[in-house]
Design an enzyme around this catalytic site. Structure first.
Site, PDB file in Angstrom:
ATOM      1  N   GLY A  46       4.131  -6.740  -0.802  1.00  0.00           N
ATOM      2  CA  GLY A  46       5.177  -7.377  -1.596  1.00  0.00           C
ATOM      3  C   GLY A  46       5.398  -8.798  -1.096  1.00  0.00           C
ATOM      4  N   SER A 113      -1.969  -7.327   2.507  1.00  0.00           N
ATOM      5  CA  SER A 113      -1.269  -8.340   1.726  1.00  0.00           C
ATOM      6  C   SER A 113      -0.031  -8.809   2.507  1.00  0.00           C
ATOM      7  CB  SER A 113      -0.929  -7.777   0.340  1.00  0.00           C
ATOM      8  OG  SER A 113      -0.553  -8.778  -0.545  1.00  0.00           O
ATOM      9  N   TRP A 114       1.174  -8.782   1.913  1.00  0.00           N
ATOM     10  CA  TRP A 114       2.373  -9.090   2.697  1.00  0.00           C
ATOM     11  C   TRP A 114       2.487  -8.152   3.906  1.00  0.00           C
ATOM     12  CZ3 TRP A 114       6.218 -11.849   4.504  1.00  0.00           C
ATOM     13  CH2 TRP A 114       7.309 -11.200   5.098  1.00  0.00           C
ATOM     14  N   ASP A 269     -10.897 -12.020  -3.748  1.00  0.00           N
ATOM     15  CA  ASP A 269      -9.450 -11.787  -3.745  1.00  0.00           C
ATOM     16  C   ASP A 269      -8.762 -13.006  -4.354  1.00  0.00           C
ATOM     17  OD1 ASP A 269      -6.746 -11.407  -3.123  1.00  0.00           O
ATOM     18  OD2 ASP A 269      -7.194 -10.457  -1.202  1.00  0.00           O
ATOM     19  N   HIS A 297      -8.472  -7.903  -4.330  1.00  0.00           N
ATOM     20  CA  HIS A 297      -7.373  -7.783  -3.376  1.00  0.00           C
ATOM     21  C   HIS A 297      -6.981  -6.343  -3.068  1.00  0.00           C
ATOM     22  CE1 HIS A 297      -3.749  -8.985  -1.258  1.00  0.00           C
ATOM     23  NE2 HIS A 297      -2.993  -8.243  -2.066  1.00  0.00           N
TER      24      HIS A 297
END
Length: 318
Positions: A46, A113-114, A269, A297
């Protein structure tokens, strides 16, 4: 490559609960797998994405004590989509509170990711409590990365989706789309917030796989999840993660170079382009580095999933 691996079978938690981390926030956590196993913490993306039952399945349930938690305002944590007392440093301290609450000395930390951002910042803050890191789809929350996705980058590859994304924003505000969306997502107008949340979520979900995943894209139609995801993301992005410098994560890599780690990155990505992973690799040559040639991704990409499973197996006996 050896035979492509898939997730472990579905599993139910043996424990779940809420941990009060501030006057405002309670975070949801759960444990599954082997209660006496090697502790591993799953750090979701996120920010604002939340966890799901699927996230338990990257880890051998006979070897690992699998811990999931929803970050402030996300998933089952309460209150949902709350921005007050919600910063990177609050989340880092929440992870440390959870570690102490569960009586864990050191754990493996897994994030994409985050989730890779937060895992790295946590490890750089508390290196003595991290056994190993598994990092996927590297995001270091620099201005350059945000400019690529929200100003001039993704629009060249997805002009059709980009047209929808900017349609909500008047021409005069398009010089800073993150701030323009943030204003709408923090508006008192409920309908305006919902429209902005869905538009913000849609472009990220649509670009997260090498080929558009229609099932994933359907999440952009929901009201609660999109508000959590979009409000919290823009909140973090307009504040630059509250980092002391734009490249804080790379500057502080020296604090964690002794920790065993695996970095996994899709070549194509679009959400978190490979440059960030490459720069991290150059700063941290001791870490295993895998570029997946036919992936975007998402952790669902077959090559990425295979390497994630290999990495968790590698660290299960630490």
């Amino acid at each position: 490559m050896s035979k492509m691996r898939n997730l472990f079978p579905e599993i139910e938690p043996f424990d779940s609960g809420k941990l009060k981390v501030s006057e405002i926030h309670d975070i949801y956590y759960e444990q599954s797998g082997n209660s006496d196993g090697n502790p591993v913490l799953y750090v979701h993306g996120g920010p604002g994405g939340g966890t799901s039952a699927r996230d338990r399945r990257y880890f051998d349930p006979e070897a690992y004590r699998i811990i999931l938690f929803d970050q402030r305002g996300a998933g089952k944590s309460t209150p949902p989509a709350e921005l007050r007392e919600n910063t990177t440093w609050d989340l880092v301290e929440d992870m440390e509170r959870l570690r102490k609450h569960l009586g864990i000395e050191k754990w493996v930390v897994f994030g994409g990711s985050w989730g890779s951002t937060l895992s790295l910042v946590y490890a750089e803050t508390y290196p003595d409590h991290v056994k190993a890191l598994v990092l996927r789809g590297i995001f270091t929350l620099t201005r350059r990365e945000l400019m690529w996705f929200y100003e001039d980058g993704v629009n060249h590859l997805f002009p059709d989706l980009w047209e929808e994304f900017v349609a909500l924003i008047p021409q005069g505000e398009r010089g800073d789309l993150v701030s323009a969306y943030y204003r709408r997502l923090t508006s008192d107008d409920d309908e305006k917030r919902k429209m902005a949340a869905k538009a913000w979520s849609k472009i990220e979900l649509a670009t997260s796989c090498l080929l558009v995943d229609e099932e994933l894209l359907a999440k952009a139609e929901g009201d609660l999840w999109t508000q959590q995801f979009a409000r919290i993301e823009t909140h973090y992005f307009v504040h630059g993660g509250w980092f002391y410098s734009d490249d804080q994560i790379l500057q502080d890599v020296g604090k964690i170079r002794h920790i065993p780690a695996t970095i996994i990155q899709g070549r194509y990505d679009v959400t978190c382009p490979m440059e960030a992973a490459w720069l991290l690799h150059k700063k941290w040559p001791e870490a295993d580095f895998h570029v997946i040639p036919d992936a975007g991704h998402s952790a669902k990409e077959p090559g990425i999933l295979h390497q994630l499973m290999e990495a968790t197996d590698k660290y299960k006996d630490l």
